[in-house]
Each structure stands twice: as C-alpha cells, then as structure tokens.
Scaffold this motif. Structure first.
Motif, PDB file in Angstrom:
ATOM      1  N   ARG A 162     -13.434  69.992 -16.927  1.00  0.00           N
ATOM      2  CA  ARG A 162     -12.836  70.265 -18.254  1.00  0.00           C
ATOM      3  C   ARG A 162     -11.841  71.305 -18.166  1.00  0.00           C
ATOM      4  N   LEU A 163     -10.970  71.093 -18.748  1.00  0.00           N
ATOM      5  CA  LEU A 163      -9.748  72.303 -19.013  1.00  0.00           C
ATOM      6  C   LEU A 163     -10.430  73.442 -19.652  1.00  0.00           C
ATOM      7  N   ARG A 164     -10.164  74.581 -19.102  1.00  0.00           N
ATOM      8  CA  ARG A 164     -10.701  75.909 -19.636  1.00  0.00           C
ATOM      9  C   ARG A 164      -9.658  76.572 -20.411  1.00  0.00           C
ATOM     10  N   ARG A 207     -14.098  73.895 -32.267  1.00  0.00           N
ATOM     11  CA  ARG A 207     -15.167  72.940 -32.537  1.00  0.00           C
ATOM     12  C   ARG A 207     -14.515  71.401 -32.137  1.00  0.00           C
ATOM     13  N   LEU A 208     -13.317  71.277 -32.752  1.00  0.00           N
ATOM     14  CA  LEU A 208     -12.632  69.918 -32.529  1.00  0.00           C
ATOM     15  C   LEU A 208     -12.539  69.800 -31.086  1.00  0.00           C
ATOM     16  N   THR A 251     -14.294  67.010 -28.068  1.00  0.00           N
ATOM     17  CA  THR A 251     -13.750  65.948 -27.304  1.00  0.00           C
ATOM     18  C   THR A 251     -14.443  65.736 -25.956  1.00  0.00           C
ATOM     19  N   GLY A 252     -14.947  66.838 -25.293  1.00  0.00           N
ATOM     20  CA  GLY A 252     -15.808  66.522 -24.125  1.00  0.00           C
ATOM     21  C   GLY A 252     -14.966  66.724 -23.050  1.00  0.00           C
ATOM     22  N   ARG A 253     -13.485  66.990 -23.308  1.00  0.00           N
ATOM     23  CA  ARG A 253     -12.535  67.173 -21.938  1.00  0.00           C
ATOM     24  C   ARG A 253     -12.152  68.675 -22.155  1.00  0.00           C
ATOM     25  N   ILE A 254     -12.454  69.528 -22.916  1.00  0.00           N
ATOM     26  CA  ILE A 254     -11.949  70.996 -23.143  1.00  0.00           C
ATOM     27  C   ILE A 254     -13.205  71.910 -23.282  1.00  0.00           C
ATOM     28  N   LEU A 285      -2.672  67.118 -28.555  1.00  0.00           N
ATOM     29  CA  LEU A 285      -2.977  68.548 -28.313  1.00  0.00           C
ATOM     30  C   LEU A 285      -3.536  68.520 -26.689  1.00  0.00           C
ATOM     31  N   VAL A 286      -4.659  67.676 -26.390  1.00  0.00           N
ATOM     32  CA  VAL A 286      -5.152  67.786 -25.259  1.00  0.00           C
ATOM     33  C   VAL A 286      -4.022  67.474 -24.219  1.00  0.00           C
ATOM     34  N   ARG A 287      -3.504  66.566 -24.312  1.00  0.00           N
ATOM     35  CA  ARG A 287      -2.298  66.037 -23.441  1.00  0.00           C
ATOM     36  C   ARG A 287      -1.308  67.262 -23.329  1.00  0.00           C
ATOM     37  N   ALA A 288      -1.035  67.913 -24.476  1.00  0.00           N
ATOM     38  CA  ALA A 288       0.026  69.138 -24.202  1.00  0.00           C
ATOM     39  C   ALA A 288      -0.633  70.286 -23.484  1.00  0.00           C
ATOM     40  N   LEU A 289      -2.053  70.536 -23.810  1.00  0.00           N
ATOM     41  CA  LEU A 289      -2.722  71.552 -22.774  1.00  0.00           C
ATOM     42  C   LEU A 289      -2.807  70.971 -21.231  1.00  0.00           C
TER      43      LEU A 289
END
Length: 235
Positions: free
Chosen positions: A6-8, A24-25, A29-32, A123-127
C-alpha cells in the motif's frame, strides 16, 4: 494487496471532517495506508520528517494565513525529500494556483479539485503518479488554462485546430498517446501526428517522458500568465 504494497500517505487539511472523511475513504480502498492527518502546514512538515511517507495530500489554503501554505509546504517537501510526492487540493480551478505550484517544475506534484476526493480511482491514481515522480493536473483546471489563452487572438494556441486543442488538453492532464487515442477514439499514429503538429505550432520540442511533456505544455501556458503575489492572487 498487503500492507507493505500500500502507498503510505499523510493528509493535511484544516477541516477535521474533510481530512478524517478522506482518511476513511482511502483506507477503505485497501490500496492506501494513511499514516496520519494534520490541520496545518507546520504540522504537515513535522509529520513528514517523522513518518517519511510515499506521498502527501495537502489543502492549498491552511492556517495560519489561509493563503498558499499548502503550495509552500509542497515546495519544501519536494526540495527536502524529492522521493515524496504531493497532491495539492483546492476548491477552485485557478490558473494562478497552478502556476504557483508548478513554478519550479512539475515532477512529483499534482493539482486536483477537492471534488476529486469523491473519485477515489482518480485520487489514488494521482497519489501513485506523484509518488513515482510524475505529475497530474485536474481536467477542469486544464480547461481554465486553455480557455484563458485560446481567447487571446495573438496566442499560438489560436492556430491550433479543434482536434489539436483536444490533444493538448489531454497531454496537459498527463496522458500518453495511447490513452489519448483511446479517449478520442482515434488511431495512435493519428495522435502522434497531432502531437507533433501541436508542438511545432507552439514552438516546443517534443519530449519522450510523459511528465516532461506536461512540463513543456505548462511552461508554454505560463509564458504570458500574470504573476502570483504572496496572497495567491494576480496583481
């Protein structure tokens, strides 16, 4: 996906409900992995020193002045820790904010509207993009940038065909030729021709790296933009 994959990240926003809701959001996602949330730019810089995250989300306006604290913090983080990406969020699609954020380059930086918090995939893609050293610009901000320059008759942007404007807009969003081709339902070879024609008309040199292309486009658009003062507005 394991915790190690996961990205921290850290989140900085002076509104408690916004930052905790975003936490929370993203956690769901389980990815962050959200390492923590803070309410000021000073607290963000302290947390970055302690946590060494992969990326940071920061509001543009934060205490104490509610001016450009998020952008200033982004520049400080990128200078001190080049491996940490920063996604800056704003309620407004402002070209002045965009130029202030990207004035020293686009590597590892993203400028998104706060409404993107609801679009978790974006948002996750941008991160992930900024954590890898890339850059992202919200499509609505690109629209503002393009509109402010295409309305100037003397601007070379006025020489572009409608299709070339479409291609330039997508390039400025950080999309490669294949993605642009899929978006516009055209052949990738056709997109390559439009890209070459667009860069030629703007007097820019085509660059292979995706974020370098974004840098080139922004450098051109920045050329005759009004300066930004310490309050984040044009004089």
């Amino acid at each position: 996906m394991s915790t190690r994959e996961r990205l921290r990240i850290l989140i900085a926003d002076d509104h408690y409900l916004v930052r905790e809701g975003t936490r929370r959001l993203l956690d769901d996602t389980g990815r962050i992995t959200v390492l923590g949330t803070v309410g000021t730019a000073e607290e963000l810089l302290t947390a970055v020193d302690y946590e060494h995250p992969d990326a940071v989300i920061a509001d543009i306006r934060m205490p104490p002045g509610h001016h450009l604290e998020g952008i200033t913090a982004a520049h400080t983080i990128r200078t001190k820790y080049p491996g940490i990406g920063v996604v800056v969020l704003s309620q407004h699609a402002s070209e002045h904010y965009a130029f202030a954020l990207f004035q020293h380059g686009t590597d590892g930086l993203a400028y998104l509207l706060k409404e993107r918090v609801g679009d978790l995939d974006e948002l996750v893609r941008a991160l992930h993009e900024v954590a890898a050293g890339g850059s992202v610009i919200d499509p609505r901000i690109v629209e503002v940038l393009m509109h402010s320059h295409t309305r100037t008759v003397t601007s070379p942007l006025a020489q572009l065909t409608p299709r070339e404007v479409d291609v330039l807009r997508l390039m400025a969003q950080g999309r490669n030729n294949r993605t642009i081709a899929d978006t516009l339902a055209l052949a990738e070879s056709t997109i390559e021709k439009h890209v070459n024609s667009t860069f030629a008309k703007l007097g820019l040199t085509e660059l292979a790296g995706l974020h370098h292309r974004v840098t080139a486009v922004l450098a051109y658009l920045r050329h005759d933009a009004p300066p930004v003062d310490s309050r984040g507005s044009a004089p």
